[in-house]
Design a protein around this motif. Structure first.
Motif, PDB file in Angstrom:
ATOM      1  N   GLN A   4       0.942  -1.080  -0.100  1.00  0.00           N
ATOM      2  CA  GLN A   4      -0.056   0.054  -0.015  1.00  0.00           C
ATOM      3  C   GLN A   4       0.868   1.356   0.013  1.00  0.00           C
ATOM      4  O   GLN A   4       0.497   2.106  -0.540  1.00  0.00           O
ATOM      5  N   HIS A  58      -9.849   1.665   0.095  1.00  0.00           N
ATOM      6  CA  HIS A  58     -10.088   2.764  -0.616  1.00  0.00           C
ATOM      7  C   HIS A  58     -11.294   3.364  -0.501  1.00  0.00           C
ATOM      8  O   HIS A  58     -11.647   4.627  -0.809  1.00  0.00           O
ATOM      9  N   GLU A  59     -12.508   2.646  -0.373  1.00  0.00           N
ATOM     10  CA  GLU A  59     -13.835   3.175  -0.330  1.00  0.00           C
ATOM     11  C   GLU A  59     -13.779   4.096   0.754  1.00  0.00           C
ATOM     12  O   GLU A  59     -14.643   4.947   0.905  1.00  0.00           O
ATOM     13  N   PHE A  89      -4.363  -8.207  -2.856  1.00  0.00           N
ATOM     14  CA  PHE A  89      -4.549  -8.631  -4.336  1.00  0.00           C
ATOM     15  C   PHE A  89      -5.774  -7.621  -4.682  1.00  0.00           C
ATOM     16  O   PHE A  89      -6.084  -7.283  -5.841  1.00  0.00           O
ATOM     17  N   ASP A  90      -6.772  -7.265  -3.799  1.00  0.00           N
ATOM     18  CA  ASP A  90      -7.982  -6.544  -3.906  1.00  0.00           C
ATOM     19  C   ASP A  90      -8.196  -5.326  -3.056  1.00  0.00           C
ATOM     20  O   ASP A  90      -8.769  -5.863  -1.805  1.00  0.00           O
ATOM     21  N   ASP A  91      -7.665  -4.099  -2.931  1.00  0.00           N
ATOM     22  CA  ASP A  91      -7.635  -3.315  -1.855  1.00  0.00           C
ATOM     23  C   ASP A  91      -8.829  -2.325  -2.084  1.00  0.00           C
ATOM     24  O   ASP A  91      -8.849  -1.274  -1.602  1.00  0.00           O
ATOM     25  N   SER A  92      -9.773  -2.700  -3.016  1.00  0.00           N
ATOM     26  CA  SER A  92     -10.917  -1.493  -3.082  1.00  0.00           C
ATOM     27  C   SER A  92     -11.456  -1.510  -1.720  1.00  0.00           C
ATOM     28  O   SER A  92     -11.914  -0.033  -1.802  1.00  0.00           O
ATOM     29  N   TYR A 145      -6.273 -11.378   0.992  1.00  0.00           N
ATOM     30  CA  TYR A 145      -7.070 -10.935  -0.188  1.00  0.00           C
ATOM     31  C   TYR A 145      -6.803  -9.601  -0.261  1.00  0.00           C
ATOM     32  O   TYR A 145      -7.109  -8.955  -1.488  1.00  0.00           O
ATOM     33  N   LEU A 146      -6.867  -8.506   0.857  1.00  0.00           N
ATOM     34  CA  LEU A 146      -6.630  -7.210   0.528  1.00  0.00           C
ATOM     35  C   LEU A 146      -5.478  -6.924  -0.167  1.00  0.00           C
ATOM     36  O   LEU A 146      -5.225  -5.661  -0.859  1.00  0.00           O
TER      37      LEU A 146
END
Length: 373
Positions: free
Chosen positions: A200, A265-266, A259-262, A256-257
């Motif tokens: 990150q 960021h929301e 590879f997919d940190d959306s 998981y986060l």
């Protein structure tokens, strides 16, 4: 009595200030935060003259019964919650406590990229060992902006992971071998957690490769029918019929986060020591001090990415003639002559980035802060 001791040791590790503080904010009842804060302040009052903390308390006398201190088991979450409480609630007192504790850790425990243990009363090294719980530390360093130091330690942890396929519970640094009775790997999350934070902060694809390696190892060595099993002996990869709850709550979540940190960021979140997200809300805290420089994502105010300067180092060392965009670790930092921190004389050692003290060459041939006057 055993239950009482376990409960108090749990308080030593974290004090529950995040959970109880959040509960007070959500319910409007200050009692939860008040009780947790009282425990935190009591523990803080028990620091040694070197600003170090033990790991185990006698519940009857209230005295330390384990004087060997470090950043691993028994005290790890205490350091973690000092900083995260500041982020979540914005109180300056939490930052001041963490800053003081962090400097002491860097002064007495740091050995190149490693962190050994030391007597909390004297600062003298006690155990030269890596423990899997210490792998959370690079992630914590990311949150204060010490990305360079975090990267250095993280790579050493991952090197041990690659050597054995997973991270053994305890590795003896002075003997370069696994601890003879703690050869297990109970699916701990700390290395994955720090990998997530470092990615990150840097967006370096190498950390994605680290994550892939961790996932591949878990699938290769620990996956069984119906779930994943802890490893009893990392030298043989013998399994045991046990899967801790933190595997799902933390290990899988941080991977998981990665590879997919959306999700992160929301909204802005801070994670508890058990990997549970708590929202960072403006109504929960005061304005953050100017000296506190966030990394780029887990704080209330989204700011443009700052130059990679160590926020912690700038609090300790005199920042002279810094220009915007300058990529340095510290204004006073002078690196050691060798990247592996080995030395023959004191001349091979530089100036520590955190304390600004001159490092010296130990009898074992490593640069460090051995002679503290």
């Amino acid at each position: 009595m055993r239950l009482q001791k376990q409960a108090l040791q749990g308080v030593v590790r974290g004090s529950l200030i995040l959970e109880m503080g959040a509960l007070s904010k959500m319910t409007g009842d200050p009692i939860y935060e008040s009780v947790a804060l009282r425990a935190l302040r009591k523990l803080w009052s028990m620091q040694s003259s070197l600003k170090l903390f033990g790991t185990t308390l006698d519940v009857e006398t209230g005295q330390w019964i384990e004087y060997s201190s470090g950043i691993g088991a028994g005290v790890d979450s205490f350091y973690e919650y000092l900083l995260k409480a500041h982020i979540l609630f914005g109180k300056e007192d939490f930052w001041k406590m963490f800053h003081s504790a962090y400097v002491a850790v860097q002064k007495y425990f740091r050995h190149g990229p490693w962190y050994h243990e030391a007597d909390m009363r004297t600062g003298k090294a006690t155990y030269w060992q890596l423990t899997s719980l210490q792998a959370f530390w690079p992630g914590l360093q990311v949150l204060i902006g010490d990305v360079s130091a975090a990267n250095s330690s993280h790579r050493e942890f991952f090197h041990v992971w690659k050597r054995y396929g997973v991270l053994p519970e305890r590795y003896l640094l002075d003997h370069q071998m696994i601890h003879p009775t703690e050869k297990y790997y109970p699916l701990r999350p700390e290395l994955a957690e720090s990998t997530f934070y470092l990615y990150q902060a840097t967006k370096d694809p190498w950390y994605i490769e680290v994550g892939e390696s961790i996932v591949n190892s878990l699938n290769l060595y620990t996956k069984v029918e119906g779930g994943f099993a802890s490893i009893k002996d990392v030298t043989t990869m013998q399994l045991e019929d046990h899967q801790h709850s933190f595997f799902l709550a933390e290990t899988c979540k941080y991977l998981y986060l990665l590879f997919d940190d959306s999700f992160v960021h929301e909204n802005n979140y801070i994670f508890t020591t058990e990997g549970h997200p708590l929202p960072v809300l403006g109504t929960w805290h005061e304005e953050l001090p100017e000296a506190y420089v966030p990394t780029n994502w887990t704080f209330v105010k989204r700011q443009p990415r700052v130059s990679r300067i160590s926020a912690m180092s700038l609090q300790v060392c005199p920042a002279l003639n810094l220009k915007s965009g300058q990529h340095i670790e510290s204004a006073c930092h002078i690196p050691d002559a060798r990247s592996d921190f080995r030395c023959l004389t004191d001349e091979d050692c530089g100036v520590d980035a955190t304390t600004c003290r001159r490092r010296s060459c130990s009898m074992a041939g490593y640069c460090g802060l051995w002679l503290i006057i």
